[in-house]
Design an enzyme around this catalytic site. Structure first.
Site, PDB file in Angstrom:
ATOM      1  N   GLU A  44       0.640  -1.444  -0.095  1.00  0.00           N
ATOM      2  CA  GLU A  44       0.087   0.070  -0.073  1.00  0.00           C
ATOM      3  C   GLU A  44       1.068   1.193   0.055  1.00  0.00           C
ATOM      4  OE1 GLU A  44      -3.077   0.262  -0.058  1.00  0.00           O
ATOM      5  OE2 GLU A  44      -3.549  -1.815   0.036  1.00  0.00           O
ATOM      6  N   ARG A  76     -16.763  -1.141   7.043  1.00  0.00           N
ATOM      7  CA  ARG A  76     -18.159  -1.036   6.196  1.00  0.00           C
ATOM      8  C   ARG A  76     -19.180  -2.468   7.224  1.00  0.00           C
ATOM      9  NH1 ARG A  76     -19.674  -5.734   3.640  1.00  0.00           N
ATOM     10  NH2 ARG A  76     -17.027  -6.841   3.650  1.00  0.00           N
ATOM     11  N   CYS A  84      -7.347  -2.068   8.548  1.00  0.00           N
ATOM     12  CA  CYS A  84      -5.537  -1.858   7.624  1.00  0.00           C
ATOM     13  C   CYS A  84      -6.006  -0.503   7.684  1.00  0.00           C
ATOM     14  CB  CYS A  84      -5.849  -2.795   6.309  1.00  0.00           C
ATOM     15  SG  CYS A  84      -6.420  -4.758   6.981  1.00  0.00           S
ATOM     16  N   HIS A 126      -0.956  -5.991   1.016  1.00  0.00           N
ATOM     17  CA  HIS A 126      -2.820  -6.913   1.998  1.00  0.00           C
ATOM     18  C   HIS A 126      -2.191  -8.252   0.593  1.00  0.00           C
ATOM     19  CE1 HIS A 126      -5.373  -3.301   2.614  1.00  0.00           C
ATOM     20  NE2 HIS A 126      -6.322  -4.424   3.585  1.00  0.00           N
TER      21      HIS A 126
HETATM   22  N1  PCA Z   1      -8.051  -7.244   7.256  1.00  0.00           N
HETATM   23  C1  PCA Z   1      -8.823  -5.269   6.991  1.00  0.00           C
HETATM   24  C2  PCA Z   1      -9.041  -5.364   8.624  1.00  0.00           C
HETATM   25  C3  PCA Z   1      -7.834  -7.176   9.099  1.00  0.00           C
HETATM   26  C4  PCA Z   1      -7.745  -7.605   7.573  1.00  0.00           C
HETATM   27  O1  PCA Z   1      -7.292  -8.708   7.439  1.00  0.00           O
HETATM   28  C5  PCA Z   1      -9.183  -4.577   6.125  1.00  0.00           C
HETATM   29  O2  PCA Z   1      -8.192  -4.583   5.390  1.00  0.00           O
HETATM   30  O3  PCA Z   1      -9.204  -3.735   6.941  1.00  0.00           O
END
Ligand code: PCA
Length: 215
Positions: A78, A88, A141, A165
């Site tokens: 990111e 959400r 996240c 991610h």
């Molecule tokens: N994904 C979520 C929160 C925890 C995770 O593994 C996110 O993308 O915000």
């Protein structure tokens, strides 16, 4: 050099979180850097307390958070975290903030201090699809990425932080309508390659490669 790598506990009714599964399989040393692995809760606020405690305990040079992004095809470092919580779904403590600043006195956004382009190149060289992402969403996240960069800005100067991610794992999508997925071993390979790039690019500007997106 020491790198604190976090993965999340499961959330949203999923039995596992591939981010933690991938992180916990990382080797303890990558390119000479010590790798410390910590699982963190999918909870606004408390996740940052856990990360702060881990930073104080381990004094890492780099903090790398990893989380699940269901629906994505690639492993995605990111670029940016924004100063807003907009859930959400409720977090694992039942909180669901809507359009709430993460830090009233913080900037609108922080760019990562990690070399996201070089990380993507390293992932691809390792044979795993990677791509720079320009949004970490508005859930936990994005929250933890923003919080880590804020803490470094205000309290732990000199450290670097960022977020990656990962897609769903195959076991999460077998009973779903068609969804992209990636095996945990491939995620671990991609993360290790990305961490190798973080070590290699210490003190250097990021690689300048084409990797933007039109939308
Ligand atoms: N994904 C979520 C929160 C925890 C995770 O593994 C996110 O993308 O915000």
């Amino acid at each position: 050099m020491k790198i604190l790598v976090t993965g999340f506990e499961p959330f949203g009714g999923e039995p596992i979180n591939p981010s933690w599964e991938a992180v916990r399989h990382l080797p303890d040393t990558i390119s000479g850097a010590e790798v410390i692995k910590v699982q963190i809760p999918v909870v606004f606020g408390r996740s940052a307390d856990v990360v702060r405690d881990a930073i104080v305990e381990h004094d890492p040079d780099v903090v790398l958070h990893v989380g699940q992004a269901g629906g994505r095809f690639e492993v995605t470092p990111e670029r940016v975290a924004i100063n807003v919580d907009d859930g959400r779904i409720p977090d694992n403590d039942g909180q669901q903030p809507i359009d709430t600043p993460i830090r009233e006195d913080g900037p609108a956004a922080y760019f990562t201090s990690l070399p996201v382009k070089a990380m993507v190149t390293a992932m691809r060289q390792a044979g795993i699809p990677g791509r720079v992402s320009n949004t970490a969403g508005t859930y936990v996240c994005n929250h933890i990425m923003y919080q880590a960069l804020y803490m470094i800005d205000r309290e732990f100067s000199g450290k670097r932080a960022g977020f990656v991610h990962v897609p769903y794992s195959p076991q999460q999508v077998v009973n779903q309508p068609p969804q992209p997925s990636m095996g945990i071993d491939d995620m671990t390979t991609a993360l290790a390659a990305g961490i190798g790039a973080i070590v290699e690019y210490t003190g250097k500007p990021d690689e300048r490669t084409v990797g933007g997106s039109i939308h």
